[in-house]
Design a protein around this motif. Structure first.
Motif, PDB file in Angstrom:
ATOM      1  N   ILE A  30      46.865  35.518  56.751  1.00  0.00           N
ATOM      2  CA  ILE A  30      45.808  36.538  56.807  1.00  0.00           C
ATOM      3  C   ILE A  30      46.275  37.823  56.138  1.00  0.00           C
ATOM      4  N   GLY A  31      47.511  38.195  56.385  1.00  0.00           N
ATOM      5  CA  GLY A  31      48.069  39.383  55.743  1.00  0.00           C
ATOM      6  C   GLY A  31      48.149  39.225  54.234  1.00  0.00           C
ATOM      7  N   GLY A  32      48.484  38.031  53.757  1.00  0.00           N
ATOM      8  CA  GLY A  32      48.533  37.777  52.319  1.00  0.00           C
ATOM      9  C   GLY A  32      47.167  37.875  51.675  1.00  0.00           C
ATOM     10  N   VAL A  33      46.157  37.323  52.333  1.00  0.00           N
ATOM     11  CA  VAL A  33      44.794  37.405  51.800  1.00  0.00           C
ATOM     12  C   VAL A  33      44.328  38.857  51.760  1.00  0.00           C
ATOM     13  N   ALA A  34      44.627  39.612  52.803  1.00  0.00           N
ATOM     14  CA  ALA A  34      44.248  41.025  52.827  1.00  0.00           C
ATOM     15  C   ALA A  34      44.955  41.808  51.726  1.00  0.00           C
ATOM     16  N   LEU A  35      46.213  41.491  51.495  1.00  0.00           N
ATOM     17  CA  LEU A  35      46.966  42.163  50.442  1.00  0.00           C
ATOM     18  C   LEU A  35      46.387  41.850  49.063  1.00  0.00           C
ATOM     19  N   VAL A  36      46.049  40.596  48.812  1.00  0.00           N
ATOM     20  CA  VAL A  36      45.478  40.209  47.519  1.00  0.00           C
ATOM     21  C   VAL A  36      44.103  40.855  47.328  1.00  0.00           C
ATOM     22  N   ALA A  37      43.289  40.897  48.380  1.00  0.00           N
ATOM     23  CA  ALA A  37      41.965  41.523  48.277  1.00  0.00           C
ATOM     24  C   ALA A  37      42.094  43.019  47.994  1.00  0.00           C
ATOM     25  N   THR A  38      43.010  43.676  48.650  1.00  0.00           N
ATOM     26  CA  THR A  38      43.219  45.108  48.412  1.00  0.00           C
ATOM     27  C   THR A  38      43.702  45.365  46.997  1.00  0.00           C
ATOM     28  N   LEU A  39      44.631  44.554  46.542  1.00  0.00           N
ATOM     29  CA  LEU A  39      45.127  44.694  45.177  1.00  0.00           C
ATOM     30  C   LEU A  39      44.016  44.443  44.160  1.00  0.00           C
ATOM     31  N   GLY A  40      43.193  43.429  44.395  1.00  0.00           N
ATOM     32  CA  GLY A  40      42.070  43.149  43.506  1.00  0.00           C
ATOM     33  C   GLY A  40      41.068  44.290  43.466  1.00  0.00           C
ATOM     34  N   TYR A  41      40.788  44.889  44.622  1.00  0.00           N
ATOM     35  CA  TYR A  41      39.861  46.017  44.673  1.00  0.00           C
ATOM     36  C   TYR A  41      40.374  47.176  43.830  1.00  0.00           C
ATOM     37  N   PHE A  42      41.641  47.516  43.989  1.00  0.00           N
ATOM     38  CA  PHE A  42      42.179  48.654  43.248  1.00  0.00           C
ATOM     39  C   PHE A  42      42.285  48.373  41.752  1.00  0.00           C
ATOM     40  N   VAL A  43      42.525  47.119  41.375  1.00  0.00           N
ATOM     41  CA  VAL A  43      42.531  46.778  39.948  1.00  0.00           C
ATOM     42  C   VAL A  43      41.128  46.951  39.372  1.00  0.00           C
ATOM     43  N   LEU A  44      40.127  46.427  40.073  1.00  0.00           N
ATOM     44  CA  LEU A  44      38.749  46.589  39.590  1.00  0.00           C
ATOM     45  C   LEU A  44      38.326  48.058  39.595  1.00  0.00           C
ATOM     46  N   SER A  46      40.215  50.653  39.156  1.00  0.00           N
ATOM     47  CA  SER A  46      40.861  51.381  38.058  1.00  0.00           C
ATOM     48  C   SER A  46      40.226  51.060  36.711  1.00  0.00           C
ATOM     49  N   LYS A  47      39.545  49.910  36.588  1.00  0.00           N
ATOM     50  CA  LYS A  47      38.935  49.511  35.324  1.00  0.00           C
ATOM     51  C   LYS A  47      37.425  49.743  35.294  1.00  0.00           C
ATOM     52  N   LYS A  48      36.876  50.341  36.335  1.00  0.00           N
ATOM     53  CA  LYS A  48      35.423  50.500  36.420  1.00  0.00           C
ATOM     54  C   LYS A  48      34.895  51.498  35.393  1.00  0.00           C
ATOM     55  N   GLN A  49      33.639  51.341  35.099  1.00  0.00           N
ATOM     56  CA  GLN A  49      32.953  52.269  34.211  1.00  0.00           C
ATOM     57  C   GLN A  49      32.690  53.578  34.957  1.00  0.00           C
ATOM     58  N   PRO A  50      32.561  54.700  34.249  1.00  0.00           N
ATOM     59  CA  PRO A  50      32.322  55.977  34.933  1.00  0.00           C
ATOM     60  C   PRO A  50      31.027  55.994  35.754  1.00  0.00           C
ATOM     61  N   GLU A  51      30.054  55.174  35.367  1.00  0.00           N
ATOM     62  CA  GLU A  51      28.769  55.173  36.083  1.00  0.00           C
ATOM     63  C   GLU A  51      28.830  54.408  37.394  1.00  0.00           C
ATOM     64  N   ALA A  52      29.822  53.543  37.562  1.00  0.00           N
ATOM     65  CA  ALA A  52      29.901  52.712  38.761  1.00  0.00           C
ATOM     66  C   ALA A  52      30.477  53.507  39.925  1.00  0.00           C
ATOM     67  N   SER A  53      29.977  53.222  41.106  1.00  0.00           N
ATOM     68  CA  SER A  53      30.494  53.882  42.302  1.00  0.00           C
ATOM     69  C   SER A  53      31.523  52.976  42.977  1.00  0.00           C
ATOM     70  N   ALA A  54      32.189  53.515  43.974  1.00  0.00           N
ATOM     71  CA  ALA A  54      33.164  52.723  44.726  1.00  0.00           C
ATOM     72  C   ALA A  54      32.461  51.598  45.482  1.00  0.00           C
ATOM     73  N   LEU A  55      31.224  51.821  45.908  1.00  0.00           N
ATOM     74  CA  LEU A  55      30.455  50.784  46.592  1.00  0.00           C
ATOM     75  C   LEU A  55      30.147  49.629  45.653  1.00  0.00           C
ATOM     76  N   ASP A  56      29.822  49.938  44.386  1.00  0.00           N
ATOM     77  CA  ASP A  56      29.577  48.887  43.404  1.00  0.00           C
ATOM     78  C   ASP A  56      30.825  48.029  43.202  1.00  0.00           C
ATOM     79  N   VAL A  57      31.981  48.669  43.147  1.00  0.00           N
ATOM     80  CA  VAL A  57      33.239  47.937  42.967  1.00  0.00           C
ATOM     81  C   VAL A  57      33.510  47.047  44.168  1.00  0.00           C
ATOM     82  N   SER A  58      33.265  47.537  45.369  1.00  0.00           N
ATOM     83  CA  SER A  58      33.509  46.716  46.561  1.00  0.00           C
ATOM     84  C   SER A  58      32.553  45.531  46.629  1.00  0.00           C
ATOM     85  N   LYS A  59      31.305  45.717  46.161  1.00  0.00           N
ATOM     86  CA  LYS A  59      30.367  44.589  46.126  1.00  0.00           C
ATOM     87  C   LYS A  59      30.818  43.523  45.140  1.00  0.00           C
TER      88      LYS A  59
END
Length: 74
Positions: A30-44, A46-59
């Motif tokens: 469970i900790g590994g899955v949470a770590l991978v999900a958190t890492l994936g969120y921050f990667v996305l 950091s690469k998001k477009q300026p128009e996208a919000s943090a909510l869009d990235v989490s979706k």
């Protein structure tokens, strides 16, 4: 200097430290899955477009985004 009998005995004693795991394998998974999900969120994020919000990235990270979340707004 120690004899070969003492060296062999000492080397087998070190292997007995693995007798018991300190964490449950399920908690580690469970900790590994949470770590991978958190890492994936921050990667996305950091690469998001300026128009996208943090909510869009989490979706997008959760896989529940629709085209309105992924296309640029006019």
């Amino acid at each position: 200097m120690a004899g070969s009998d003492q060296a062999a005995q000492h080397s087998t004693e070190v292997l007995h430290h693995r007798r018991k795991l300190s964490l449950c394998p399920m908690k580690m998974a469970i900790g590994g899955v949470a770590l991978v999900a958190t890492l994936g969120y921050f990667v996305l994020y950091s690469k998001k477009q300026p128009e996208a919000s943090a909510l869009d990235v989490s979706k997008v990270t959760a896989g529940i985004a629709d085209p309105a979340n992924t296309h640029t707004r006019n």
